[in-house]
Design a protein around this motif. Structure first.
Motif, PDB file in Angstrom:
ATOM      1  N   MET A   1      -4.753   3.623 -37.224  1.00 15.93           N
ATOM      2  CA  MET A   1      -3.595   3.828 -37.738  1.00 15.93           C
ATOM      3  C   MET A   1      -2.458   3.902 -36.510  1.00 15.93           C
ATOM      4  O   MET A   1      -2.842   4.543 -35.374  1.00 15.93           O
ATOM      5  CB  MET A   1      -3.534   5.280 -38.444  1.00 15.93           C
ATOM      6  N   ALA A   2      -1.608   3.295 -36.742  1.00 15.32           N
ATOM      7  CA  ALA A   2      -0.372   3.173 -35.697  1.00 15.32           C
ATOM      8  C   ALA A   2       0.423   4.339 -35.661  1.00 15.32           C
ATOM      9  O   ALA A   2       0.560   5.174 -36.432  1.00 15.32           O
ATOM     10  CB  ALA A   2       0.603   1.894 -36.100  1.00 15.32           C
ATOM     11  N   LEU A   3       0.816   4.792 -34.261  1.00 14.87           N
ATOM     12  CA  LEU A   3       1.842   5.806 -34.192  1.00 14.87           C
ATOM     13  C   LEU A   3       2.979   5.611 -35.016  1.00 14.87           C
ATOM     14  O   LEU A   3       3.754   4.700 -34.936  1.00 14.87           O
ATOM     15  CB  LEU A   3       2.084   5.781 -32.696  1.00 14.87           C
ATOM     16  N   LYS A   4       3.402   6.920 -35.231  1.00 16.12           N
ATOM     17  CA  LYS A   4       4.810   6.629 -35.958  1.00 16.12           C
ATOM     18  C   LYS A   4       5.967   6.661 -34.841  1.00 16.12           C
ATOM     19  O   LYS A   4       5.695   6.596 -33.590  1.00 16.12           O
ATOM     20  CB  LYS A   4       5.204   8.170 -36.657  1.00 16.12           C
ATOM     21  N   LYS A   5       7.116   6.240 -35.101  1.00 18.54           N
ATOM     22  CA  LYS A   5       8.162   5.908 -34.416  1.00 18.54           C
ATOM     23  C   LYS A   5       8.385   6.943 -33.235  1.00 18.54           C
ATOM     24  O   LYS A   5       8.648   6.944 -31.990  1.00 18.54           O
ATOM     25  CB  LYS A   5       9.462   5.789 -35.122  1.00 18.54           C
ATOM     26  N   SER A   6       8.680   8.388 -33.713  1.00 17.70           N
ATOM     27  CA  SER A   6       8.781   9.199 -32.796  1.00 17.70           C
ATOM     28  C   SER A   6       7.536   9.567 -31.688  1.00 17.70           C
ATOM     29  O   SER A   6       7.722   9.826 -30.521  1.00 17.70           O
ATOM     30  CB  SER A   6       9.197  10.641 -33.202  1.00 17.70           C
ATOM     31  N   ALA A   7       6.545   9.177 -32.046  1.00 17.45           N
ATOM     32  CA  ALA A   7       5.275   9.611 -31.232  1.00 17.45           C
ATOM     33  C   ALA A   7       5.239   8.292 -30.322  1.00 17.45           C
ATOM     34  O   ALA A   7       5.028   8.565 -29.142  1.00 17.45           O
ATOM     35  CB  ALA A   7       3.969   9.317 -31.886  1.00 17.45           C
ATOM     36  N   ARG A   8       5.671   7.048 -30.687  1.00 14.53           N
ATOM     37  CA  ARG A   8       6.020   6.076 -29.916  1.00 14.53           C
ATOM     38  C   ARG A   8       6.963   6.176 -28.806  1.00 14.53           C
ATOM     39  O   ARG A   8       6.571   5.921 -27.699  1.00 14.53           O
ATOM     40  CB  ARG A   8       6.083   4.543 -30.728  1.00 14.53           C
ATOM     41  N   ASN A   9       8.046   6.697 -29.274  1.00 12.03           N
ATOM     42  CA  ASN A   9       9.117   7.100 -28.511  1.00 12.03           C
ATOM     43  C   ASN A   9       8.810   7.947 -27.240  1.00 12.03           C
ATOM     44  O   ASN A   9       8.857   7.942 -25.984  1.00 12.03           O
ATOM     45  CB  ASN A   9      10.155   7.662 -29.116  1.00 12.03           C
ATOM     46  N   TYR A  10       7.836   8.995 -27.658  1.00 12.58           N
ATOM     47  CA  TYR A  10       7.459  10.168 -26.542  1.00 12.58           C
ATOM     48  C   TYR A  10       6.467   9.508 -25.740  1.00 12.58           C
ATOM     49  O   TYR A  10       6.430  10.196 -24.439  1.00 12.58           O
ATOM     50  CB  TYR A  10       6.942  11.382 -27.443  1.00 12.58           C
TER      51      TYR A  10
END
Length: 89
Positions: A1-10
């Motif tokens: 499962m891909a990381l969500k937008k905020s998780a990718r950002n952090y």
């Protein structure tokens, strides 16, 4: 499962992650948050659902009453509301 937008950002921006963690720590330490958390933990213990792994939380209703509710439902309710500090779509 891909990381969500905020998780990718952090993941890309450790400084942002550190800043958010510091903010969250400060926010969670405010008297209002501590009082609310203490109230819920007390209710969880009284209801016999604290720490037993049943997946239930005590939830505040709109009328201020405390009821048992699935933790995932309780914690996701305000995820996309305006003004929410949680992830946006």
């Amino acid at each position: 499962m891909a990381l969500k937008k905020s998780a990718r950002n952090y993941k890309k921006n450790p400084a942002s992650k550190k800043k958010k963690a510091a903010y969250d720590k400060k926010y969670d330490a405010t008297p209002a948050r501590r009082k609310r958390r203490a109230e819920l933990v007390k209710a969880n213990r009284k209801a016999g659902t604290y720490g037993n792994g049943d997946g239930l939380d005590m939830s505040h209703t709109k009328k201020g009453k405390l009821v048992k509710e699935k933790a995932s439902t309780n914690r996701a309710r305000n995820k996309y509301k305006a003004g929410s500090k949680k992830n946006k779509k």
